[in-house]
Motif scaffolding. Structure first.
Motif, PDB file in Angstrom:
ATOM      1  N   GLU A 187      73.180 101.403  25.651  1.00 47.49           N
ATOM      2  CA  GLU A 187      74.088 100.454  25.023  1.00 47.49           C
ATOM      3  C   GLU A 187      74.358 100.808  23.568  1.00 47.49           C
ATOM      4  O   GLU A 187      75.456 100.606  23.055  1.00 47.49           O
ATOM      5  CB  GLU A 187      73.521  99.024  25.074  1.00 47.49           C
ATOM      6  N   LEU A 188      73.343 101.368  22.904  1.00 51.42           N
ATOM      7  CA  LEU A 188      73.398 101.440  21.452  1.00 51.42           C
ATOM      8  C   LEU A 188      73.837 102.779  20.890  1.00 51.42           C
ATOM      9  O   LEU A 188      74.153 102.858  19.696  1.00 51.42           O
ATOM     10  CB  LEU A 188      72.039 101.066  20.857  1.00 51.42           C
ATOM     11  N   LEU A 189      73.860 103.843  21.678  1.00 52.69           N
ATOM     12  CA  LEU A 189      74.228 105.123  21.089  1.00 52.69           C
ATOM     13  C   LEU A 189      75.651 105.107  20.520  1.00 52.69           C
ATOM     14  O   LEU A 189      75.872 105.564  19.391  1.00 52.69           O
ATOM     15  CB  LEU A 189      74.049 106.262  22.094  1.00 52.69           C
ATOM     16  N   PRO A 190      76.656 104.583  21.228  1.00 51.28           N
ATOM     17  CA  PRO A 190      77.989 104.494  20.609  1.00 51.28           C
ATOM     18  C   PRO A 190      77.981 103.606  19.366  1.00 51.28           C
ATOM     19  O   PRO A 190      78.679 103.892  18.383  1.00 51.28           O
ATOM     20  CB  PRO A 190      78.861 103.895  21.720  1.00 51.28           C
ATOM     21  N   PHE A 191      77.184 102.538  19.395  1.00 51.71           N
ATOM     22  CA  PHE A 191      77.043 101.631  18.249  1.00 51.71           C
ATOM     23  C   PHE A 191      76.432 102.365  17.062  1.00 51.71           C
ATOM     24  O   PHE A 191      76.920 102.283  15.930  1.00 51.71           O
ATOM     25  CB  PHE A 191      76.169 100.459  18.695  1.00 51.71           C
ATOM     26  N   LEU A 192      75.350 103.130  17.310  1.00 52.07           N
ATOM     27  CA  LEU A 192      74.702 103.870  16.236  1.00 52.07           C
ATOM     28  C   LEU A 192      75.621 104.956  15.684  1.00 52.07           C
ATOM     29  O   LEU A 192      75.644 105.212  14.473  1.00 52.07           O
ATOM     30  CB  LEU A 192      73.386 104.479  16.732  1.00 52.07           C
ATOM     31  N   ASP A 193      76.382 105.584  16.548  1.00 51.15           N
ATOM     32  CA  ASP A 193      77.312 106.610  16.098  1.00 51.15           C
ATOM     33  C   ASP A 193      78.357 106.022  15.155  1.00 51.15           C
ATOM     34  O   ASP A 193      78.848 106.698  14.241  1.00 51.15           O
ATOM     35  CB  ASP A 193      77.992 107.257  17.302  1.00 51.15           C
ATOM     36  N   LYS A 194      78.662 104.750  15.337  1.00 48.70           N
ATOM     37  CA  LYS A 194      79.679 104.108  14.506  1.00 48.70           C
ATOM     38  C   LYS A 194      79.096 103.519  13.234  1.00 48.70           C
ATOM     39  O   LYS A 194      79.690 103.642  12.154  1.00 48.70           O
ATOM     40  CB  LYS A 194      80.372 103.012  15.321  1.00 48.70           C
ATOM     41  N   TYR A 195      77.925 102.881  13.342  1.00 52.17           N
ATOM     42  CA  TYR A 195      77.406 102.122  12.206  1.00 52.17           C
ATOM     43  C   TYR A 195      76.178 102.750  11.545  1.00 52.17           C
ATOM     44  O   TYR A 195      75.818 102.362  10.437  1.00 52.17           O
ATOM     45  CB  TYR A 195      77.060 100.694  12.638  1.00 52.17           C
ATOM     46  N   GLN A 196      75.514 103.675  12.210  1.00 52.71           N
ATOM     47  CA  GLN A 196      74.355 104.380  11.646  1.00 52.71           C
ATOM     48  C   GLN A 196      74.584 105.864  11.929  1.00 52.71           C
ATOM     49  O   GLN A 196      73.940 106.478  12.762  1.00 52.71           O
ATOM     50  CB  GLN A 196      73.066 103.875  12.300  1.00 52.71           C
ATOM     51  N   PHE A 197      75.538 106.432  11.175  1.00 52.88           N
ATOM     52  CA  PHE A 197      76.094 107.731  11.548  1.00 52.88           C
ATOM     53  C   PHE A 197      75.081 108.857  11.461  1.00 52.88           C
ATOM     54  O   PHE A 197      75.253 109.890  12.116  1.00 52.88           O
ATOM     55  CB  PHE A 197      77.314 108.033  10.692  1.00 52.88           C
ATOM     56  N   ALA A 198      74.022 108.703  10.679  1.00 44.42           N
ATOM     57  CA  ALA A 198      73.007 109.754  10.614  1.00 44.42           C
ATOM     58  C   ALA A 198      72.432 110.027  12.002  1.00 44.42           C
ATOM     59  O   ALA A 198      72.242 111.185  12.399  1.00 44.42           O
ATOM     60  CB  ALA A 198      71.897 109.366   9.643  1.00 44.42           C
ATOM     61  N   TYR A 199      72.167 108.943  12.758  1.00 46.58           N
ATOM     62  CA  TYR A 199      71.649 109.144  14.117  1.00 46.58           C
ATOM     63  C   TYR A 199      72.756 109.635  15.040  1.00 46.58           C
ATOM     64  O   TYR A 199      72.522 110.436  15.949  1.00 46.58           O
ATOM     65  CB  TYR A 199      71.031 107.865  14.666  1.00 46.58           C
ATOM     66  N   GLY A 200      73.963 109.168  14.798  1.00 47.69           N
ATOM     67  CA  GLY A 200      75.085 109.655  15.583  1.00 47.69           C
ATOM     68  C   GLY A 200      75.267 111.158  15.443  1.00 47.69           C
ATOM     69  O   GLY A 200      75.548 111.862  16.417  1.00 47.69           O
ATOM     70  N   LEU A 201      75.076 111.671  14.233  1.00 52.98           N
ATOM     71  CA  LEU A 201      75.189 113.113  14.012  1.00 52.98           C
ATOM     72  C   LEU A 201      74.115 113.868  14.781  1.00 52.98           C
ATOM     73  O   LEU A 201      74.374 114.931  15.354  1.00 52.98           O
ATOM     74  CB  LEU A 201      75.078 113.424  12.519  1.00 52.98           C
ATOM     75  N   ALA A 202      72.880 113.323  14.781  1.00 55.87           N
ATOM     76  CA  ALA A 202      71.800 113.977  15.527  1.00 55.87           C
ATOM     77  C   ALA A 202      72.136 114.043  17.009  1.00 55.87           C
ATOM     78  O   ALA A 202      71.924 115.071  17.678  1.00 55.87           O
ATOM     79  CB  ALA A 202      70.481 113.227  15.313  1.00 55.87           C
ATOM     80  N   ALA A 203      72.684 112.940  17.552  1.00 55.66           N
ATOM     81  CA  ALA A 203      73.047 112.912  18.966  1.00 55.66           C
ATOM     82  C   ALA A 203      74.188 113.879  19.255  1.00 55.66           C
ATOM     83  O   ALA A 203      74.198 114.578  20.281  1.00 55.66           O
ATOM     84  CB  ALA A 203      73.426 111.491  19.373  1.00 55.66           C
ATOM     85  N   ARG A 204      75.165 113.943  18.356  1.00 56.10           N
ATOM     86  CA  ARG A 204      76.282 114.861  18.547  1.00 56.10           C
ATOM     87  C   ARG A 204      75.795 116.316  18.517  1.00 56.10           C
ATOM     88  O   ARG A 204      76.257 117.159  19.309  1.00 56.10           O
ATOM     89  CB  ARG A 204      77.331 114.651  17.457  1.00 56.10           C
TER      90      ARG A 204
END
Length: 223
Positions: A187-204
């Motif tokens: 549920e939260l990975l798209p949310f983190l990519d939008k609002y906590q981009f540091a983790y979004g970058l790691a996932a990308r």
């Protein structure tokens, strides 16, 4: 002298395991957005403006991600405190919205109290401006009322870090659970990519390495 082998009840109580933390249950939780207003947000100095904007929007977005009953409230929004941030209002067009006129502690407003009680939930996630007033006063009042309170410290801002630390310590001592943007995956990975981009970058980066085979041989020694 004889010693009884029976263990007194009070010693059993002392040695019994206790739960060190409360687990949030999305089926028993509601989200409260307290005074995230355009005027008040300008006094926040313990976060950068861009970071706190993301934190406010991330806090509000939790309601939609987990389908939580959400209550919005503003304080004197006809004056310098300003309107509720537009994006928050757009996220929750059907949420209960209480416009307080004069009550610093939202719990002192009868309409707001009724809205919170109407959610029927016992776990309340809150964030507001400013931390030592709008968040802390409400959190302490809710503890007195028997609620489990989770203060989102990412989504609560104030004039400086000292005030935030003092307020967080006061809330924690009263039994408030301090939290930030929650972790998670599906549920939260798209949310983190939008609002906590540091983790979004790691996932990308991880996804790109797997998809494109960009792992350098020397990197294998790092894992």
């Amino acid at each position: 002298m004889r010693f009884s082998s029976a263990i007194p009840a009070f010693l059993l109580a002392i040695t019994a395991p206790v739960q060190a933390w409360n687990r949030l249950d999305k089926d028993n939780a509601a989200l409260l957005v307290i005074d995230h207003q355009v005027g008040l947000s300008q006094v926040v100095r313990d976060f950068s403006t861009n970071d706190f904007r993301n934190n406010m929007l991330g806090h509000a977005a939790l309601g939609n991600i987990f389908d939580l009953p959400t209550v919005l409230t503003t304080s004197s929004d006809g004056g310098p405190n300003g309107l509720m941030v537009k994006e928050i209002m757009e996220m929750h067009p059907n949420a209960t919205f209480v416009r307080r006129q004069g009550e610093v502690n939202a719990w002192d407003n009868a309409e707001f109290r009724a809205a919170v009680r109407a959610t029927g939930k016992k776990q309340l996630i809150i964030g507001g401006i400013v931390t030592e007033v709008c968040t802390a006063f409400l959190a302490l009042s809710l503890i007195d009322e028997g609620y489990e309170v989770y203060a989102n410290t990412d989504a609560s801002g104030t004039f400086d870090t000292r005030l935030a630390e003092d307020a967080n310590r006061r809330m924690e001592r009263a039994g408030v659970t301090l939290m930030g943007i929650p972790p998670g995956l599906n549920e939260l990975l798209p949310f983190l990519d939008k609002y906590q981009f540091a983790y979004g970058l790691a996932a990308r980066h991880h996804a790109g390495a797997l998809q494109n085979g960009t792992l350098a041989a020397v990197e294998l020694g790092l894992i």
